[in-house]
Scaffold this motif. Structure first.
Motif, PDB file in Angstrom:
ATOM      1  N   GLN A  30      35.619  65.433  31.697  1.00 25.19           N
ATOM      2  CA  GLN A  30      36.183  64.206  32.253  1.00 25.19           C
ATOM      3  C   GLN A  30      35.051  63.363  32.797  1.00 25.19           C
ATOM      4  OE1 GLN A  30      38.725  65.876  35.318  1.00 25.19           O
ATOM      5  NE2 GLN A  30      40.513  64.955  34.361  1.00 25.19           N
ATOM      6  N   VAL A  31      35.266  62.049  32.815  1.00 25.96           N
ATOM      7  CA  VAL A  31      34.278  61.166  33.436  1.00 25.96           C
ATOM      8  C   VAL A  31      34.202  61.490  34.923  1.00 25.96           C
ATOM      9  CG1 VAL A  31      33.733  58.776  34.044  1.00 25.96           C
ATOM     10  CG2 VAL A  31      34.591  59.309  31.782  1.00 25.96           C
ATOM     11  N   GLU A  32      32.981  61.726  35.393  1.00 29.53           N
ATOM     12  CA  GLU A  32      32.767  62.014  36.811  1.00 29.53           C
ATOM     13  C   GLU A  32      32.249  60.769  37.530  1.00 29.53           C
ATOM     14  OE1 GLU A  32      31.557  66.146  38.909  1.00 29.53           O
ATOM     15  OE2 GLU A  32      30.213  65.457  37.341  1.00 29.53           O
ATOM     16  N   TYR A  33      31.314  60.059  36.880  1.00 28.39           N
ATOM     17  CA  TYR A  33      30.740  58.830  37.436  1.00 28.39           C
ATOM     18  C   TYR A  33      30.724  57.748  36.363  1.00 28.39           C
ATOM     19  CZ  TYR A  33      28.670  62.080  40.851  1.00 28.39           C
ATOM     20  OH  TYR A  33      28.471  63.046  41.797  1.00 28.39           O
ATOM     21  N   VAL A  34      31.046  56.520  36.777  1.00 31.93           N
ATOM     22  CA  VAL A  34      30.839  55.342  35.944  1.00 31.93           C
ATOM     23  C   VAL A  34      29.817  54.484  36.677  1.00 31.93           C
ATOM     24  CG1 VAL A  34      31.855  53.239  34.996  1.00 31.93           C
ATOM     25  CG2 VAL A  34      33.145  55.379  34.925  1.00 31.93           C
ATOM     26  N   ILE A  35      28.717  54.151  35.997  1.00 30.90           N
ATOM     27  CA  ILE A  35      27.582  53.468  36.625  1.00 30.90           C
ATOM     28  C   ILE A  35      27.421  52.085  36.002  1.00 30.90           C
ATOM     29  CG2 ILE A  35      25.072  53.575  36.979  1.00 30.90           C
ATOM     30  CD1 ILE A  35      25.467  56.710  36.581  1.00 30.90           C
ATOM     31  N   CYS A  36      27.448  51.062  36.855  1.00 30.74           N
ATOM     32  CA  CYS A  36      27.301  49.681  36.383  1.00 30.74           C
ATOM     33  C   CYS A  36      26.226  48.970  37.195  1.00 30.74           C
ATOM     34  CB  CYS A  36      28.617  48.930  36.516  1.00 30.74           C
ATOM     35  SG  CYS A  36      28.497  47.231  35.920  1.00 30.74           S
ATOM     36  N   PRO A  37      25.184  48.453  36.551  1.00 31.40           N
ATOM     37  CA  PRO A  37      24.995  48.421  35.103  1.00 31.40           C
ATOM     38  C   PRO A  37      24.432  49.745  34.578  1.00 31.40           C
ATOM     39  CG  PRO A  37      23.155  47.331  36.185  1.00 31.40           C
ATOM     40  CD  PRO A  37      24.114  47.724  37.264  1.00 31.40           C
ATOM     41  N   ALA A  38      24.662  49.996  33.290  1.00 30.38           N
ATOM     42  CA  ALA A  38      24.093  51.181  32.649  1.00 30.38           C
ATOM     43  C   ALA A  38      22.572  51.134  32.738  1.00 30.38           C
ATOM     44  CB  ALA A  38      24.535  51.248  31.190  1.00 30.38           C
ATOM     45  N   ILE A 109      46.201  37.820  29.014  1.00 32.73           N
ATOM     46  CA  ILE A 109      47.513  37.886  28.354  1.00 32.73           C
ATOM     47  C   ILE A 109      48.351  36.635  28.627  1.00 32.73           C
ATOM     48  CG2 ILE A 109      47.564  40.406  28.241  1.00 32.73           C
ATOM     49  CD1 ILE A 109      49.551  40.382  30.579  1.00 32.73           C
ATOM     50  N   LEU A 110      48.032  35.917  29.720  1.00 31.43           N
ATOM     51  CA  LEU A 110      48.730  34.660  30.014  1.00 31.43           C
ATOM     52  C   LEU A 110      48.022  33.453  29.397  1.00 31.43           C
ATOM     53  CD1 LEU A 110      49.654  35.370  33.741  1.00 31.43           C
ATOM     54  CD2 LEU A 110      51.187  35.437  31.753  1.00 31.43           C
ATOM     55  N   ASN A 111      46.978  33.721  28.614  1.00 30.66           N
ATOM     56  CA  ASN A 111      46.195  32.692  27.929  1.00 30.66           C
ATOM     57  C   ASN A 111      45.592  31.680  28.911  1.00 30.66           C
ATOM     58  OD1 ASN A 111      45.036  31.787  25.537  1.00 30.66           O
ATOM     59  ND2 ASN A 111      46.631  30.253  25.212  1.00 30.66           N
ATOM     60  N   LEU A 112      45.124  32.197  30.038  1.00 26.88           N
ATOM     61  CA  LEU A 112      44.430  31.378  31.031  1.00 26.88           C
ATOM     62  C   LEU A 112      42.926  31.476  30.791  1.00 26.88           C
ATOM     63  CD1 LEU A 112      46.507  32.453  34.158  1.00 26.88           C
ATOM     64  CD2 LEU A 112      46.628  30.260  32.955  1.00 26.88           C
ATOM     65  N   PRO A 113      42.147  30.542  31.355  1.00 24.82           N
ATOM     66  CA  PRO A 113      40.688  30.676  31.240  1.00 24.82           C
ATOM     67  C   PRO A 113      40.236  32.009  31.832  1.00 24.82           C
ATOM     68  CG  PRO A 113      41.283  28.509  32.076  1.00 24.82           C
ATOM     69  CD  PRO A 113      42.545  29.325  32.065  1.00 24.82           C
ATOM     70  N   LEU A 114      39.294  32.640  31.161  1.00 26.67           N
ATOM     71  CA  LEU A 114      38.808  33.949  31.622  1.00 26.67           C
ATOM     72  C   LEU A 114      37.843  33.779  32.786  1.00 26.67           C
ATOM     73  CD1 LEU A 114      38.260  35.712  28.181  1.00 26.67           C
ATOM     74  CD2 LEU A 114      40.271  35.792  29.679  1.00 26.67           C
ATOM     75  N   GLY A 115      37.873  34.743  33.703  1.00 19.87           N
ATOM     76  CA  GLY A 115      37.028  34.700  34.890  1.00 19.87           C
ATOM     77  C   GLY A 115      35.630  35.227  34.632  1.00 19.87           C
ATOM     78  N   ASN A 116      34.777  35.051  35.624  1.00 23.55           N
ATOM     79  CA  ASN A 116      33.378  35.488  35.580  1.00 23.55           C
ATOM     80  C   ASN A 116      33.321  37.018  35.577  1.00 23.55           C
ATOM     81  OD1 ASN A 116      30.674  36.018  36.078  1.00 23.55           O
ATOM     82  ND2 ASN A 116      30.507  34.620  37.814  1.00 23.55           N
ATOM     83  N   THR A 117      32.676  37.579  34.568  1.00 23.14           N
ATOM     84  CA  THR A 117      32.591  39.042  34.446  1.00 23.14           C
ATOM     85  C   THR A 117      31.320  39.620  35.064  1.00 23.14           C
ATOM     86  OG1 THR A 117      31.615  38.782  32.252  1.00 23.14           O
ATOM     87  CG2 THR A 117      34.001  39.130  32.354  1.00 23.14           C
ATOM     88  N   ASP A 118      30.470  38.768  35.622  1.00 20.11           N
ATOM     89  CA  ASP A 118      29.231  39.264  36.231  1.00 20.11           C
ATOM     90  C   ASP A 118      29.528  40.148  37.432  1.00 20.11           C
ATOM     91  OD1 ASP A 118      27.789  37.793  34.405  1.00 20.11           O
ATOM     92  OD2 ASP A 118      27.338  36.158  35.801  1.00 20.11           O
ATOM     93  N   SER A 119      28.597  41.020  37.729  1.00 22.33           N
ATOM     94  CA  SER A 119      28.690  41.864  38.923  1.00 22.33           C
ATOM     95  C   SER A 119      28.027  41.156  40.096  1.00 22.33           C
ATOM     96  CB  SER A 119      27.999  43.207  38.692  1.00 22.33           C
ATOM     97  OG  SER A 119      28.677  43.942  37.702  1.00 22.33           O
ATOM     98  N   LYS A 120      28.633  41.287  41.278  1.00 22.77           N
ATOM     99  CA  LYS A 120      28.019  40.770  42.505  1.00 22.77           C
ATOM    100  C   LYS A 120      26.953  41.740  43.001  1.00 22.77           C
ATOM    101  CE  LYS A 120      32.268  40.425  44.223  1.00 22.77           C
ATOM    102  NZ  LYS A 120      33.389  40.215  45.145  1.00 22.77           N
ATOM    103  N   VAL A 121      27.229  43.017  42.816  1.00 24.81           N
ATOM    104  CA  VAL A 121      26.340  44.106  43.247  1.00 24.81           C
ATOM    105  C   VAL A 121      26.468  45.243  42.242  1.00 24.81           C
ATOM    106  CG1 VAL A 121      26.391  43.665  45.754  1.00 24.81           C
ATOM    107  CG2 VAL A 121      28.182  45.044  44.721  1.00 24.81           C
ATOM    108  N   ALA A 122      25.580  46.205  42.353  1.00 23.02           N
ATOM    109  CA  ALA A 122      25.710  47.414  41.533  1.00 23.02           C
ATOM    110  C   ALA A 122      26.946  48.176  41.990  1.00 23.02           C
ATOM    111  CB  ALA A 122      24.460  48.280  41.675  1.00 23.02           C
ATOM    112  N   GLY A 123      27.649  48.769  41.040  1.00 23.87           N
ATOM    113  CA  GLY A 123      28.850  49.519  41.371  1.00 23.87           C
ATOM    114  C   GLY A 123      28.886  50.863  40.678  1.00 23.87           C
ATOM    115  N   ILE A 124      29.345  51.858  41.411  1.00 25.46           N
ATOM    116  CA  ILE A 124      29.522  53.190  40.827  1.00 25.46           C
ATOM    117  C   ILE A 124      30.915  53.670  41.184  1.00 25.46           C
ATOM    118  CG2 ILE A 124      28.771  55.608  40.859  1.00 25.46           C
ATOM    119  CD1 ILE A 124      25.954  54.655  41.193  1.00 25.46           C
ATOM    120  N   MET A 125      31.625  54.197  40.188  1.00 28.14           N
ATOM    121  CA  MET A 125      32.929  54.777  40.434  1.00 28.14           C
ATOM    122  C   MET A 125      32.831  56.283  40.341  1.00 28.14           C
ATOM    123  SD  MET A 125      36.393  55.138  38.337  1.00 28.14           S
ATOM    124  CE  MET A 125      35.534  56.443  37.538  1.00 28.14           C
ATOM    125  N   VAL A 126      33.440  56.948  41.313  1.00 25.40           N
ATOM    126  CA  VAL A 126      33.533  58.410  41.320  1.00 25.40           C
ATOM    127  C   VAL A 126      35.004  58.765  41.133  1.00 25.40           C
ATOM    128  CG1 VAL A 126      33.187  60.509  42.678  1.00 25.40           C
ATOM    129  CG2 VAL A 126      31.605  58.597  42.940  1.00 25.40           C
TER     130      VAL A 126
END
Length: 197
Positions: A30-38, A109-126
């Motif tokens: 299973q995924v233990e950590y997701v690290i952004c950015p790679a 899915i509502l066909n609205l303008p897409l938001g900014n996908t940039d990261s504000k800070v580094a993020g890690i999910m556990v």
């Protein structure tokens, strides 16, 4: 393993989130950590994002599409799996991105303008999963300890029963320094325990 989340609306507007890196639990697979950015070169990141875009466009997918990929020793990128939804590999975006994957899914899915996908800070999910040897009514042991840590946000999924390796929630760690975020993530993983009464 790497992953890229692509957002695409009906107008054909597309955006990709940064490439994330996934570390797996050796026994549970299973995924233990997701690290952004790679922690990969710009060249490999660009290649992964372009492949993810190609996959989403070929399906003419509307919404979010998580594209999971393997990076070989020769820096080849091989698509492993796709998931047409918000995804584990994008949970970090709730705290770390300008537009979370959940908001982005609604925009697309509502066909609205897409938001900014940039990261504000580094993020890690556990990932928070049930510990081996425990089944029954869940207890999040030491959750108070991780709540004392700066940049740490737990997300509990509300499942009442735990069992070994059952996904029960996740914790996001944000920090300006990715290596520091990774150290805090390790500390979180070693502190909180998902057990039963």
């Amino acid at each position: 393993e790497l992953a890229v989340i692509v957002a695409r609306n009906k107008n054909g507007e597309t955006k990709t989130y940064p490439v994330v890196e996934m570390e797996f639990h050796p026994e549970a697979n299973q995924v233990e950590y997701v690290i952004c950015p790679a922690r990969i070169s710009e060249n490999v990141a660009l290649k992964a994002r372009n492949i993810a875009l190609k996959v989403a466009n070929s399906f003419q997918h509307i919404g979010l599409l998580a594209v999971e990929m393997f990076q070989t020793k020769d820096d080849e990128i091989i698509v492993n799996e796709v998931a047409p939804r918000t995804h584990n590999s994008g949970h970090y975006s709730i705290e770390a991105s300008y537009t979370s994957q959940f908001e982005q899914h609604l925009r697309s899915i509502l066909n609205l303008p897409l938001g900014n996908t940039d990261s504000k800070v580094a993020g890690i999910m556990v990932n928070l999963v049930g510990e081996e040897g425990f089944s029954g009514n869940v207890v999040y042991q030491n959750i108070e300890e991780i709540l004392k840590m700066d940049g740490v946000t737990p997300h509990i999924y509300g499942k009442k029963q735990t069992r070994p390796f059952r996904k029960m929630g996740h914790v996001t760690i944000v920090n300006n320094d990715l290596s520091e975020a990774r150290k805090i993530a390790e500390n979180v993983k070693n502190t909180i325990r998902v057990i039963s009464k």
